[in-house]
Design a protein around this motif. Structure first.
Motif, short mmCIF file in Angstrom:
data_model
loop_
_atom_site.label_atom_id
_atom_site.label_comp_id
_atom_site.label_asym_id
_atom_site.label_seq_id
_atom_site.Cartn_x
_atom_site.Cartn_y
_atom_site.Cartn_z
N VAL A 28 -54.38 1.31 -6.88
CA VAL A 28 -54.63 0.05 -6.18
C VAL A 28 -55.19 -0.91 -7.22
CG1 VAL A 28 -56.09 -1.13 -4.48
CG2 VAL A 28 -55.03 1.05 -3.89
N THR A 29 -54.59 -2.09 -7.33
CA THR A 29 -55.11 -3.05 -8.30
C THR A 29 -55.89 -4.16 -7.58
OG1 THR A 29 -53.04 -4.28 -8.24
CG2 THR A 29 -53.26 -2.65 -9.97
N GLU A 30 -56.80 -4.74 -8.32
CA GLU A 30 -57.57 -5.88 -7.84
C GLU A 30 -57.10 -7.08 -8.65
OE1 GLU A 30 -61.40 -4.18 -8.93
OE2 GLU A 30 -60.40 -2.39 -8.23
N LYS A 31 -56.45 -8.01 -7.97
CA LYS A 31 -55.91 -9.19 -8.66
C LYS A 31 -55.99 -10.40 -7.73
CE LYS A 31 -52.10 -10.42 -11.73
NZ LYS A 31 -52.88 -10.47 -12.97
N GLY A 32 -56.42 -11.54 -8.24
CA GLY A 32 -56.54 -12.74 -7.42
C GLY A 32 -57.53 -12.53 -6.29
N LYS A 33 -58.58 -11.77 -6.57
CA LYS A 33 -59.62 -11.43 -5.57
C LYS A 33 -59.03 -10.75 -4.34
CE LYS A 33 -62.90 -15.10 -6.77
NZ LYS A 33 -63.65 -16.23 -6.24
N LYS A 34 -57.99 -9.92 -4.58
CA LYS A 34 -57.39 -9.17 -3.46
C LYS A 34 -57.08 -7.76 -3.93
CE LYS A 34 -55.12 -12.90 -0.93
NZ LYS A 34 -53.91 -13.71 -0.86
N PHE A 35 -57.15 -6.82 -3.00
CA PHE A 35 -56.65 -5.48 -3.29
C PHE A 35 -55.14 -5.51 -3.11
CE2 PHE A 35 -61.04 -4.37 -1.86
CZ PHE A 35 -61.45 -3.71 -3.01
N SER A 36 -54.42 -4.75 -3.91
CA SER A 36 -52.95 -4.78 -3.82
C SER A 36 -52.43 -4.15 -2.53
CB SER A 36 -52.33 -4.08 -5.03
OG SER A 36 -52.79 -2.74 -5.13
N GLU A 37 -53.28 -3.38 -1.84
CA GLU A 37 -52.88 -2.77 -0.56
C GLU A 37 -53.89 -3.18 0.50
OE1 GLU A 37 -50.26 -0.66 -0.30
OE2 GLU A 37 -49.87 -0.28 -2.41
N LYS A 38 -53.39 -3.54 1.69
CA LYS A 38 -54.29 -3.82 2.81
C LYS A 38 -54.69 -2.52 3.48
CE LYS A 38 -54.16 -8.44 4.76
NZ LYS A 38 -55.26 -8.76 3.92
N LYS A 39 -53.71 -1.61 3.56
CA LYS A 39 -53.96 -0.32 4.19
C LYS A 39 -53.16 0.73 3.43
CE LYS A 39 -53.76 1.98 8.67
NZ LYS A 39 -53.30 1.84 10.06
N LEU A 40 -53.83 1.79 3.07
CA LEU A 40 -53.15 2.86 2.32
C LEU A 40 -53.46 4.19 2.98
CD1 LEU A 40 -51.48 3.47 -0.25
CD2 LEU A 40 -53.62 3.71 -1.49
N THR A 41 -52.41 4.92 3.32
CA THR A 41 -52.59 6.23 3.94
C THR A 41 -52.32 7.31 2.90
OG1 THR A 41 -51.92 5.36 6.08
CG2 THR A 41 -51.85 7.75 5.82
N ILE A 42 -53.28 8.19 2.72
CA ILE A 42 -53.16 9.25 1.71
C ILE A 42 -53.51 10.60 2.34
CG2 ILE A 42 -53.75 7.62 -0.14
CD1 ILE A 42 -56.52 8.92 -0.26
N GLN A 43 -53.31 11.66 1.58
CA GLN A 43 -53.64 13.00 2.06
C GLN A 43 -55.01 13.41 1.52
OE1 GLN A 43 -51.36 14.62 4.19
NE2 GLN A 43 -50.47 12.57 4.06
N ALA A 44 -55.74 14.21 2.29
CA ALA A 44 -57.04 14.71 1.81
C ALA A 44 -56.84 15.42 0.47
CB ALA A 44 -57.64 15.66 2.84
N GLY A 45 -57.68 15.10 -0.48
CA GLY A 45 -57.57 15.66 -1.82
C GLY A 45 -56.91 14.71 -2.80
N ASP A 46 -56.20 13.71 -2.26
CA ASP A 46 -55.58 12.71 -3.12
C ASP A 46 -56.67 11.82 -3.74
OD1 ASP A 46 -53.14 13.63 -2.34
OD2 ASP A 46 -52.46 11.77 -1.39
N SER A 47 -56.27 11.10 -4.76
CA SER A 47 -57.21 10.16 -5.37
C SER A 47 -56.57 8.78 -5.43
CB SER A 47 -57.58 10.63 -6.77
OG SER A 47 -56.41 10.80 -7.55
N ILE A 48 -57.42 7.80 -5.56
CA ILE A 48 -56.95 6.43 -5.78
C ILE A 48 -57.62 5.92 -7.06
CG2 ILE A 48 -56.83 4.06 -4.92
CD1 ILE A 48 -57.07 5.12 -2.09
N THR A 49 -56.80 5.40 -7.96
CA THR A 49 -57.35 4.76 -9.14
C THR A 49 -57.38 3.26 -8.86
OG1 THR A 49 -56.54 6.48 -10.62
CG2 THR A 49 -57.07 4.37 -11.62
#
Ligand SMILES: [Cu+2]
Length: 106
Positions: A28-49
């Motif tokens: 997920v990137t932070e650009k223009g004071k926004k996160f690149s995703e509004k909603k992100l569904t992931i699996q338990a154990g996953d990571s987000i950079t």
């Protein structure tokens, strides 16, 4: 000797692919004071950079208590957060309250 090394390599390859299958790292990137995703569904154990792709300092934290807080994240910096627990988390930037996203861990 060569045969042994090849089977060892094959075994290592299997272990590496098993780990790769078990957890995914999302970006997920932070650009223009926004996160690149509004909603992100992931699996338990996953990571987000979370990558600060802006030229200003950001911060990434979860409104859910005892989850995570990256602290000040300078331009170009990134933090990898592992989501072990299932549930919904509201993710925010402490510096810019309008930066909002939701992470759903299934
Ligand atoms: Cu921010």
């Amino acid at each position: 000797m060569l045969r042994i090394s090849l089977s060892l390599l094959a075994a290592l390859g299997l272990v590496v692919s098993a780990i790769a299958l078990a957890a995914t790292d999302h970006t997920v990137t932070e650009k223009g004071k926004k996160f690149s995703e509004k909603k992100l569904t992931i699996q338990a154990g996953d990571s987000i950079t979370f990558v600060n792709d802006d030229n200003i300092t950001h911060n990434v934290y979860s409104k859910k208590v005892n989850q995570f807080d990256t602290g000040a994240q300078k331009p170009g910096a990134s933090d990898r957060i592992v989501f072990k627990n299932k549930g919904k988390q509201k993710v925010r930037c402490a510096i810019h309250p309008k930066m909002k996203m939701t992470v759903v861990v299934e």
